[in-house]
Scaffold this active site. Structure first.
Site, PDB file in Angstrom:
ATOM      1  N   GLY A 287      59.376  71.126  53.729  1.00  0.00           N
ATOM      2  CA  GLY A 287      58.141  71.898  53.894  1.00  0.00           C
ATOM      3  C   GLY A 287      57.978  72.361  55.322  1.00  0.00           C
ATOM      4  O   GLY A 287      58.930  72.304  56.108  1.00  0.00           O
ATOM      5  N   ASN A 288      56.811  72.827  55.648  1.00  0.00           N
ATOM      6  CA  ASN A 288      56.544  73.195  57.044  1.00  0.00           C
ATOM      7  C   ASN A 288      55.080  72.910  57.359  1.00  0.00           C
ATOM      8  O   ASN A 288      54.299  72.542  56.484  1.00  0.00           O
ATOM      9  CB  ASN A 288      56.918  74.657  57.324  1.00  0.00           C
ATOM     10  CG  ASN A 288      56.129  75.627  56.464  1.00  0.00           C
ATOM     11  OD1 ASN A 288      54.924  75.764  56.638  1.00  0.00           O
ATOM     12  ND2 ASN A 288      56.801  76.297  55.538  1.00  0.00           N
ATOM     13  N   TYR A 289      54.711  73.098  58.625  1.00  0.00           N
ATOM     14  CA  TYR A 289      53.383  72.688  59.098  1.00  0.00           C
ATOM     15  C   TYR A 289      52.270  73.706  58.842  1.00  0.00           C
ATOM     16  O   TYR A 289      51.165  73.522  59.325  1.00  0.00           O
ATOM     17  CB  TYR A 289      53.434  72.380  60.597  1.00  0.00           C
ATOM     18  CG  TYR A 289      54.128  71.087  60.925  1.00  0.00           C
ATOM     19  CD1 TYR A 289      53.632  69.886  60.429  1.00  0.00           C
ATOM     20  CD2 TYR A 289      55.263  71.056  61.732  1.00  0.00           C
ATOM     21  CE1 TYR A 289      54.249  68.688  60.735  1.00  0.00           C
ATOM     22  CE2 TYR A 289      55.885  69.857  62.042  1.00  0.00           C
ATOM     23  CZ  TYR A 289      55.373  68.680  61.541  1.00  0.00           C
ATOM     24  OH  TYR A 289      55.970  67.499  61.842  1.00  0.00           O
ATOM     25  N   SER A 290      52.537  74.775  58.123  1.00  0.00           N
ATOM     26  CA  SER A 290      51.479  75.771  57.899  1.00  0.00           C
ATOM     27  C   SER A 290      50.263  75.113  57.231  1.00  0.00           C
ATOM     28  O   SER A 290      50.402  74.373  56.258  1.00  0.00           O
ATOM     29  CB  SER A 290      52.019  76.901  57.015  1.00  0.00           C
ATOM     30  OG  SER A 290      50.943  77.716  56.611  1.00  0.00           O
TER      31      SER A 290
ATOM     32  N   ALA B 286      53.759  80.860  55.078  1.00  0.00           N
ATOM     33  CA  ALA B 286      54.996  80.493  55.770  1.00  0.00           C
ATOM     34  C   ALA B 286      55.967  80.042  54.679  1.00  0.00           C
ATOM     35  O   ALA B 286      55.955  78.886  54.256  1.00  0.00           O
ATOM     36  CB  ALA B 286      54.732  79.378  56.766  1.00  0.00           C
TER      37      ALA B 286
END
Ligand code: C5P
Length: 399
Positions: free
Chosen positions: A210-213, A278
């Protein structure tokens, strides 16, 4: 017919000599068909009597937290919820300072802090007070907080001095209120799709890439378009945030593939498409059906395959839709953003400056430059994401 008809307006009056103009302002608002509730500060009452104000508004004027003899409690929260617009006129340097710092020692400020909709302020003070760095700093804070400032005019002041600080005339304040409500209806009938948040690409039933968005920017954009009357479809990646406002339909997705499918199948008939998500560029080629065990494996290789590019796909399908993409670049920012815009056939690209401490993932603020397909660049200072959303909507859909 004025678009103020039927609108609920809280008129806040603080203690300045310009309070005499508030009587005319109240009269004009009522004449335009608005329902007006006056809230006055203790000092305001020194300049103007509540009897005049209640006679004109047809409602008892609120000033204290409760009525002394009956003990009746006046709920600022109810007032704040009731108001479609709060106008504070005149706003003295003291009231502006309290608003900027949340000093809620009177009913006007508590109502301001509870107001759910737009707040508009018409400052009135002597020129030296107006240009004092403290006042200017507080005005900047209010602007950042989303308050509309009806700038004072230059002219003769009650003190006899001449300069900036004179409250805008009642007619001008009514015009500003009408302009605000015109804007809230400016996108009625338009359809907008917004992608927001991260995507999660599953590795096995309990793990993902995943990512931090946080989704904050995309959610603010969805809410801003909806507040202008548009019908919004929000395609949200996995975030726990709630979306506020009427006219927003939400589809929750997890992976880039799901986001792609939702975006492509709903693209037809959209007027504006804002791609703020994102999206993960790669996903594991295979997703293990059971949890991958640690025992017996010292090393592990995860094969990733490319996800579809939602922006580029929609760009190739585009007929009349306007598509707005986002870009986060680390070097040659503008050049790369413009290149991306062309390659994906977008109309605008919003460049987030990664170098700026006030921009980026999880933050409440962002600093953007909007680049058009003709290469025109509009640079904005760091603002709250809710304010950034307004700038984006103003640029792409017109003020
Ligand atoms: O190419 P890059 O990922 O930097 O482009 C960013 C823009 O493209 C954003 O608007 C993002 O939402 C969109 N995008 C997309 N699908 C992808 C990757 C990015 O829609 N697979």
């Amino acid at each position: 017919m004025s678009n103020l008809r039927g609108k609920h307006i809280v008129l806040g009056i603080s203690g300045g000599i310009a309070a005499y103009k508030s009587v005319m302002l109240l009269r004009l608002l009522v004449k335009a068909g608005a329902e007006v509730q006056v809230v006055i500060t203790p000092n305001g009452k020194e300049f103007i009597t509540p009897v005049t104000l209640s006679a004109l508004s047809g409602k008892p004027v609120v000033s204290e937290f409760f009525t002394a003899n009956t003990g009746e409690w006046h709920s600022h929260v109810d007032l704040g919820l009731w108001a479609d617009l709060m106008i504070i006129a005149p706003a003295t340097a003291s009231t502006i300072g309290k608003m900027a710092n949340g000093i809620a020692d009177n009913m006007l400020i508590t109502t301001y802090l509870s107001a759910k909709e737009q707040v508009m302020v018409a400052p009135a003070m002597d020129l030296d007070m107006w240009r004092h760095p403290s006042t200017q700093r507080n005005i900047e804070t209010l602007k950042r907080d989303g308050v509309i400032i009806v700038e004072p005019e230059a002219g003769e002041l009650a003190s006899g001095l001449v300069g900036k600080g004179r409250m805008e005339e009642p007619e001008g304040i009514v015009k500003a209120a009408e302009a605000y409500f015109a804007k809230t209806a400016s996108l009625t009938g338009k359809r907008v799709m917004v992608t927001a948040g991260p995507t999660f690409e599953n590795i096995d039933p309990v793990r993902f890439i995943g990512n931090y968005s946080s989704g904050k920017m995309g959610f603010a954009i969805a809410e801003e378009f909806a507040s202008r009357g548009a019908e919004v479809l929000l395609i949200a990646g996995p975030v726990s945030m709630e979306v506020k406002g009427e006219g927003i339909k939400r589809i929750n997705v997890v992976s880039a593939r799901e986001m792609y499918e939702a975006a492509v199948s709903n693209f037809d008939g959209m007027d504006y498409v804002v791609l703020a998500a994102a999206v993960a560029d790669y996903a594991p080629e295979t997703v293990s059906e059971s949890k991958i065990k640690r025992e017996g494996t010292d090393e592990m290789v995860l094969k990733l395959v490319k996800n579809p590019d939602i922006a580029a796909t929609l760009g190739s399908m585009k007929t009349t839709q306007k598509i707005i993409g986002f870009a986060l670049e680390t070097d040659h920012e503008l050049e790369n953003a413009l290149h991306k815009l062309k390659k994906k056939n977008l109309d605008w690209i919003v460049l987030n400056s990664l170098r700026d401490p006030e921009a980026g993932f999880m933050k409440d603020t962002n600093k953007i430059t909007i680049v058009s397909d003709t290469g025109m660049e509009l640079e904005f200072p760091a603002k709250r994401k809710t304010e950034v959303a307004k700038d984006i909507a103003d640029v792409v859909a017109g003020k």
